[in-house]
Design a protein around this motif. Structure first.
Motif, short mmCIF file in Angstrom:
data_model
loop_
_atom_site.label_atom_id
_atom_site.label_comp_id
_atom_site.label_asym_id
_atom_site.label_seq_id
_atom_site.Cartn_x
_atom_site.Cartn_y
_atom_site.Cartn_z
N LEU A 86 -5.48 -6.24 0.78
CA LEU A 86 -4.19 -6.63 0.22
C LEU A 86 -3.68 -7.92 0.81
O LEU A 86 -3.07 -8.73 0.11
N ALA A 88 -0.16 2.23 7.35
CA ALA A 88 0.55 2.71 6.14
C ALA A 88 2.04 2.79 6.42
O ALA A 88 2.46 3.25 7.48
N LEU A 127 0.85 -1.20 0.00
CA LEU A 127 0.00 0.00 0.00
C LEU A 127 0.88 1.24 0.00
O LEU A 127 1.77 1.38 0.84
N VAL A 155 -9.40 -4.09 -4.70
CA VAL A 155 -8.01 -4.50 -4.53
C VAL A 155 -7.75 -5.88 -5.13
O VAL A 155 -6.77 -6.08 -5.86
N GLY A 176 0.56 -3.91 -5.84
CA GLY A 176 -0.08 -3.24 -4.73
C GLY A 176 -0.96 -2.13 -5.25
O GLY A 176 -1.19 -2.02 -6.46
N TYR A 197 -7.82 -1.28 3.33
CA TYR A 197 -6.95 -1.56 2.19
C TYR A 197 -5.95 -2.67 2.54
O TYR A 197 -5.73 -3.58 1.75
N TYR A 240 1.85 -0.31 -9.18
CA TYR A 240 0.83 0.02 -8.19
C TYR A 240 -0.38 0.58 -8.91
O TYR A 240 -0.26 1.54 -9.68
#
Length: 192
Positions: free
Chosen positions: A187, A31, A6, A156, A166, A183, A146
């Motif tokens: 993932l 993150a 991410l 996703v 990603g 997210y 990405y």
């Protein structure tokens, strides 16, 4: 350097609060990679903001990339010139096959492919790529791709199935940084 799956891109015009605070919430939610955009700010203000973001990311071992051609880890737009002195880590925004091939020839470490889905944040780049367009770009890319642009947590799995390494997210996380957890959960489940 290995990037997490991410990537968060900043845009203070979409933030639900002060940019540094919003990124801090996103980092607290998991993150670990942030691209500082904010190209309209003075160089001094961007340096100050970069220092503040590094301080947020350092305790968790996160990485900060700077949009433009200055710094040790940079993210270039499709039209930015490649730095004369190569930074240790370089990413590039791509929107079509020609740009993906160009990024590969330059030796970019990663690229973003956008817009995958319709989004107000990426006007002027033609129609959205869609999952099939993303897949077409990932098959010719020589670096991790990405998926960027309108990607929501339920999208996703399709992006990963299309070959993305990603997702990169701007608006949704700037407005609601707690979405990082959704997210990351998507993932971690991977491609269908």
């Amino acid at each position: 350097m290995k990037l997490p799956t991410l990537m968060v891109l900043t845009d203070r015009s979409q933030c639900s609060g002060p940019l540094i605070d919003v990124v801090a919430v996103a980092v607290a939610a998991g993150a670990r990679a942030v691209v500082l955009r904010e190209k309209d700010l003075s160089e001094a203000r961007r340096v100050e903001m970069a220092d503040q973001l590094r301080a947020v990311l350092a305790p968790v071992g996160g990485v900060l990339m700077i949009a433009g051609a200055r710094g040790d880890a940079v993210h270039l737009s499709a039209s930015d010139a490649f730095p004369t002195l190569r930074p240790s880590f370089v990413g590039r925004s791509c929107h079509d096959a020609g740009e993906v091939r160009h990024a590969g020839a330059e030796g970019c470490d990663y690229l973003t492919a956008s817009p995958v889905f319709a989004t107000a944040s990426k006007p002027g780049y033609g129609p959205a790529l869609g999952v099939h367009g993303l897949a077409a770009l990932t098959t010719i890319a020589t670096a991790p791709v990405y998926a960027l642009g309108g990607v929501q947590p339920p999208d996703v799995a399709d992006c990963l199935a299309a070959g993305a390494s990603g997702v990169a997210v701007m608006g949704p996380v700037m407005r609601t940084p707690e979405l990082v957890a959704a997210y990351l959960a998507a993932l971690s489940q991977g491609a269908p």
